[in-house]
Structure formats: structure tokens, C-alpha cells
Design a protein around this motif. Sequence first.
Motif, PDB file in Angstrom:
ATOM      1  N   GLY A 241       0.956  -1.129  -0.065  1.00  8.18           N
ATOM      2  CA  GLY A 241       0.017  -0.086   0.003  1.00  8.18           C
ATOM      3  C   GLY A 241       0.806   1.237   0.119  1.00  8.18           C
TER       4      GLY A 241
ATOM      5  N   GLU B 215      -3.366   2.753   4.241  1.00  5.53           N
ATOM      6  CA  GLU B 215      -3.799   1.867   3.058  1.00  5.53           C
ATOM      7  C   GLU B 215      -3.518   0.213   3.327  1.00  5.53           C
TER       8      GLU B 215
ATOM      9  N   THR C  29      -5.802  -2.654   3.877  1.00  9.37           N
ATOM     10  CA  THR C  29      -5.822  -3.856   2.767  1.00  9.37           C
ATOM     11  C   THR C  29      -5.572  -5.304   3.739  1.00  9.37           C
TER      12      THR C  29
END
Length: 185
Positions: free
Chosen positions: A81, A86, A90
Amino acid sequence: MTDHPPSKRADAARNRQRILDAARAAFAATGPETSMAEIARQSGVGSATLYRNFATRHELLEALLVDEVDEVCAAAATVEGDSPEERLTTWLRRFFQYVTTKRPIVLGLLEHTDTADPVFQSRERMLAASQPLLSAAQDAHQIAGDLDLDQILDLVMAIAKIPGSPEYRQPILDVALAGLHTRDT
């Protein structure tokens, strides 16, 4: 030069993996009540081979759980990411996938034993593997600091248990993960 048959070790490892793959698919399709004979049939091995690898249903269920936990924990170290947030979200999506697919295995373990050590140990392993992701996102002020990892995993697990299709649950997960962002106070 003659071709030599694969070593017994390689055959044994392949058989074990075939059994695990067949069991994972069978338990996902029909639940933890799937017979050991059906798992042997679906894996293409004989009952003796199945029982040589997994003497009991409990051993098979435990091996399935440990394999899946290993995969999810490894994903925490390798998740990609562009930002800490992120990478965390994820991984939380990967955790969500794990929770939605492991339910028959956990139910089977709880049904066939007085204690469920692998079930409870898996949570500790997940927390240890993913804590660096949460810490990095919170240190970067991308994820709110007022929730701890236990709370976040409980949130994801609660969404995974909502009745309905994956298409029904997915937007709920999306909104919940978006709500982890740092909030202006």
C-alpha cells in the motif's frame, strides 16, 4: 537417464496438501459435519492416507486453522500500500476474508473438543502480527488513536457474521473501514 518417481517425502507432502485443500473446500461447502470419507474421496487419497496424516477430525480442523492463520499473519508483514493506512485497511480486508471463510472450521473445532486453544491462540497471533500496521497508521495520524486493535478486529468480525451475501456485507465493511480515519475533534 531414467526418470525416478518422486520421493516418498514429496508424495506425502502433496497428499497432505491435497487433503487440506479438499477439506477446506468441503467444510466451506457443507460445513464441519462433512465426513472424513468424503474428504478422502474429494482429495483423491485413500482413507488410510487421510488417517495417517490426520488421525482425527480434530487434528484435520486444527491443521486447517493453523494454515489459514499462518497465511493471514504472513500477509501482515508483506501487505502492500502507498500509506500506513492503506496497508492496514488492505490487511483488514484480508482478515475479513479469513473470518468469513474459517467459520465452519472453528465451529468444528469447538464442537469436537473441550478446549479450543488453536482458536484462541490464533487471535493472539493475529494481534501480534497486525499491531505494527495499526501503530504505523496511528503514528502517521491516518487512523484514529481512540480504538485499539482488539476493538477493530471485533468490528471486522461482527460485520463478517452479518447474514447475507458477500455483496451485502462488502459496503458495510467499506463504511466501517472508512470510519477508522482520524477524526477532527
